[in-house]
Design a protein around this motif. Sequence first.
Motif, PDB file in Angstrom:
ATOM      1  N   ILE A 203      -5.891 -36.794  -3.381  1.00 22.26           N
ATOM      2  CA  ILE A 203      -6.703 -37.963  -3.733  1.00 22.26           C
ATOM      3  C   ILE A 203      -6.795 -38.913  -2.546  1.00 22.26           C
ATOM      4  N   ARG A 204      -5.669 -39.111  -1.875  1.00 23.01           N
ATOM      5  CA  ARG A 204      -5.652 -39.975  -0.691  1.00 23.01           C
ATOM      6  C   ARG A 204      -6.587 -39.423   0.384  1.00 23.01           C
ATOM      7  N   ASN A 205      -6.552 -38.110   0.593  1.00 19.80           N
ATOM      8  CA  ASN A 205      -7.427 -37.503   1.601  1.00 19.80           C
ATOM      9  C   ASN A 205      -8.895 -37.661   1.238  1.00 19.80           C
ATOM     10  N   ARG A 215      -8.418 -48.312   0.565  1.00 20.03           N
ATOM     11  CA  ARG A 215      -7.484 -49.143  -0.188  1.00 20.03           C
ATOM     12  C   ARG A 215      -8.164 -49.830  -1.373  1.00 20.03           C
ATOM     13  N   GLU A 216      -9.477 -49.953  -1.310  1.00 21.20           N
ATOM     14  CA  GLU A 216     -10.256 -50.510  -2.415  1.00 21.20           C
ATOM     15  C   GLU A 216     -11.395 -49.540  -2.726  1.00 21.20           C
ATOM     16  N   PRO A 217     -11.058 -48.398  -3.324  1.00 23.13           N
ATOM     17  CA  PRO A 217     -12.049 -47.328  -3.503  1.00 23.13           C
ATOM     18  C   PRO A 217     -13.187 -47.715  -4.439  1.00 23.13           C
ATOM     19  N   THR A 222      -7.999 -45.441  -9.346  1.00 21.05           N
ATOM     20  CA  THR A 222      -6.718 -45.228 -10.026  1.00 21.05           C
ATOM     21  C   THR A 222      -6.671 -46.067 -11.291  1.00 21.05           C
ATOM     22  N   VAL A 223      -6.312 -45.435 -12.380  1.00 17.87           N
ATOM     23  CA  VAL A 223      -6.021 -46.165 -13.613  1.00 17.87           C
ATOM     24  C   VAL A 223      -4.496 -46.180 -13.704  1.00 17.87           C
ATOM     25  N   TRP A 224      -3.896 -47.284 -13.369  1.00 19.43           N
ATOM     26  CA  TRP A 224      -2.458 -47.353 -13.166  1.00 19.43           C
ATOM     27  C   TRP A 224      -1.692 -46.908 -14.402  1.00 19.43           C
TER      28      TRP A 224
END
Length: 231
Positions: A203-205, A215-217, A222-224
Amino acid sequence: MSKTVLVTDDDSEIRDVICIYLRNEGYRVCEASDGAEALAVIGRQAVDLIILDVMMPNMDGIRACLKMREVTGVPIIMLSAKGEDIDKISGLTTGADDYVVKPFNPLELMARVKAQLRRQSLQGSSPTKPADTGVIEIDDLIIDKKRHLVTVRDRAAALTPLEFAILELLAGHRGQVFDVDRIYRSVWKEDKFLSDNTVMVHIRNIREKIEDNPREPRYVKTVWGVGYKVD
């Protein structure tokens, strides 16, 4: 027809053990002792999966993986004696599909080999994927499933096969939240290995490749405490 696996490691004893287990599982095997030799092998014959050690002389696994991804999309499993997250992230960022830390249980490695080959053969047949085979458009993000191509504002994003599969899964179910276990089962075709953060790394890639600000996609969110979704 049995699958062919390329085993690349400068330690002949480790290669021998891996090859014995692979042959016992019915796979054809070819070997290389460093990254340069492995590139020569895939240049002259087709392989279905590559097992690639990180620390090798002449050409290490990270450099070799980068060069391999220029010519092949077959699954790559990295081997390394280093278990820290940064090493895992480095390996997966270069285009590897999975990561196994030395010393490893050969049976676990065989399970990972089977999982990668199964995912490759079943890709596109999962019932959790949308039935159409066209194009997904979300604002400036375009996912062309037939051509296996992702563009953002007319700029191509070079996603690995697994990154593409994850993005296609999320984008094909826009607004739906997928937890890590469900993503792993849908893409890898098996239950997630215990304490495995592979999905998080992928996901990071993906974000690094398609988001203006990872950092602010804008797309993969992300749903924490729950999982991930594409809005």
